[in-house]
Write a protein that holds these residues in place. Structure first.
Motif, PDB file in Angstrom:
ATOM      1  N   ALA A 192       0.830  -1.211   0.000  1.00  0.00           N
ATOM      2  CA  ALA A 192       0.000   0.000   0.000  1.00  0.00           C
ATOM      3  C   ALA A 192       0.860   1.255   0.000  1.00  0.00           C
ATOM      4  CB  ALA A 192      -0.931  -0.006   1.215  1.00  0.00           C
ATOM      5  N   VAL A 193       1.897   1.273   0.818  1.00  0.00           N
ATOM      6  CA  VAL A 193       2.769   2.445   0.874  1.00  0.00           C
ATOM      7  C   VAL A 193       3.478   2.654  -0.454  1.00  0.00           C
ATOM      8  CG1 VAL A 193       4.889   3.366   1.906  1.00  0.00           C
ATOM      9  CG2 VAL A 193       3.116   2.399   3.367  1.00  0.00           C
ATOM     10  N   ARG A 195       2.489   1.770  -3.419  1.00  0.00           N
ATOM     11  CA  ARG A 195       1.520   2.271  -4.402  1.00  0.00           C
ATOM     12  C   ARG A 195       1.244   3.754  -4.186  1.00  0.00           C
ATOM     13  NH1 ARG A 195      -1.030  -2.897  -3.712  1.00  0.00           N
ATOM     14  NH2 ARG A 195      -2.386  -2.022  -2.107  1.00  0.00           N
ATOM     15  N   ASP A 196       1.105   4.170  -2.927  1.00  0.00           N
ATOM     16  CA  ASP A 196       0.841   5.579  -2.626  1.00  0.00           C
ATOM     17  C   ASP A 196       2.009   6.459  -3.053  1.00  0.00           C
ATOM     18  OD1 ASP A 196      -1.612   4.925  -1.612  1.00  0.00           O
ATOM     19  OD2 ASP A 196      -0.992   4.997   0.498  1.00  0.00           O
ATOM     20  N   VAL A 197       3.223   5.999  -2.796  1.00  0.00           N
ATOM     21  CA  VAL A 197       4.410   6.771  -3.176  1.00  0.00           C
ATOM     22  C   VAL A 197       4.478   6.918  -4.693  1.00  0.00           C
ATOM     23  CG1 VAL A 197       6.936   6.758  -3.236  1.00  0.00           C
ATOM     24  CG2 VAL A 197       5.735   6.188  -1.116  1.00  0.00           C
ATOM     25  N   SER A 199       2.018   6.823  -6.821  1.00  0.00           N
ATOM     26  CA  SER A 199       0.949   7.722  -7.261  1.00  0.00           C
ATOM     27  C   SER A 199       1.316   9.177  -7.014  1.00  0.00           C
ATOM     28  CB  SER A 199      -0.358   7.393  -6.527  1.00  0.00           C
ATOM     29  OG  SER A 199      -0.803   6.091  -6.834  1.00  0.00           O
ATOM     30  N   THR A 200       1.921   9.442  -5.863  1.00  0.00           N
ATOM     31  CA  THR A 200       2.327  10.805  -5.535  1.00  0.00           C
ATOM     32  C   THR A 200       3.396  11.310  -6.491  1.00  0.00           C
ATOM     33  OG1 THR A 200       1.823  10.421  -3.192  1.00  0.00           O
ATOM     34  CG2 THR A 200       3.256  12.284  -3.717  1.00  0.00           C
TER      35      THR A 200
END
Length: 214
Positions: A192-193, A195-197, A199-200
């Motif tokens: 999850a982390v 993927r978030d990174v 995306s950012t």
């Protein structure tokens, strides 16, 4: 030292200079030397122990794997955990370099840190972050493919291990002690982390600058 490099000084042209030495090339996993040894013998303070499997990266024993025979009804993943506790007492020097530990009874498999209690050892439930592995597939196979592949292993060591300090006071003596706990991200947190990174980074149009590799 693993994640930030080691500061060194050396002499060049009659003057002292500083630099960083990197023990692991995190940017290019294939540039590192990976070695897995079965029944690796460790002798410390005249005590001889042989952990089942030790995974070395550039000569550093980063992962210790304790396996129990699934054919033995008394051999459980908990008994593998207890064996690790014996190693920690008998050959503590091996754990100086440890990133994390894997325990398994051949089918069930969990990963945790040197300071984790048994209930904090967690299964790695996906081999590719796309779908959770079928219950018909042994947890050990999924963990090896999903957690111990070169890229994920080094990413975990670099970004997903943290240290947390907690304060405890003895009610009888009033003595306060500080305990440091080493925490490893669970599989769902890891994916999850990341993927978030990603995306950012895409949203910001940012191109990261690679850290030096030596």
């Amino acid at each position: 030292m693993l994640t930030e490099g080691i500061k060194v000084s050396y002499q060049k042209d009659g003057s002292s200079r500083g630099d960083l030495v990197w023990l692991i090339d995190f940017n290019s996993p294939e540039n590192n030397d990976f070695l897995v040894l079965n029944q690796y013998t460790v002798i410390e303070n005249h005590v001889n122990k042989r952990p089942d499997v030790v995974l070395f990266v550039n000569g550093l024993p980063l992962v210790i794997i304790e396996l129990k025979n699934p054919a033995d009804e008394n051999a459980t993943v908990h008994s593998a955990f207890q064996q690790i506790q014996t190693y920690k007492q008998a050959i503590p020097g091996l754990f100086t370099y440890n990133g994390f530990i894997v325990i398994s009874d051949g089918l069930e498999a969990r990963a945790g840190t040197i300071s984790a209690a048994f209930n904090r050892f967690m299964a790695w439930k996906t081999a590719d972050d796309k779908v959770e592995a079928s219950p018909l597939i042994g947890q050990l196979e999924t963990l090896v493919k999903g957690l111990l592949n070169k890229t994920t292993l080094l990413d975990l060591v670099r970004h997903f291990i943290v240290f947390e300090k907690s304060k405890r006071e003895d009610r009888e003596t009033g003595i306060i002690t500080i305990q440091t706990v080493k925490i490893l991200a669970a599989y769902h947190q890891y994916y999850a982390v990341n993927r978030d990174v990603e995306s950012t980074i895409r949203a910001a149009g940012y191109v990261p600058t690679p850290s030096p590799s030596r």
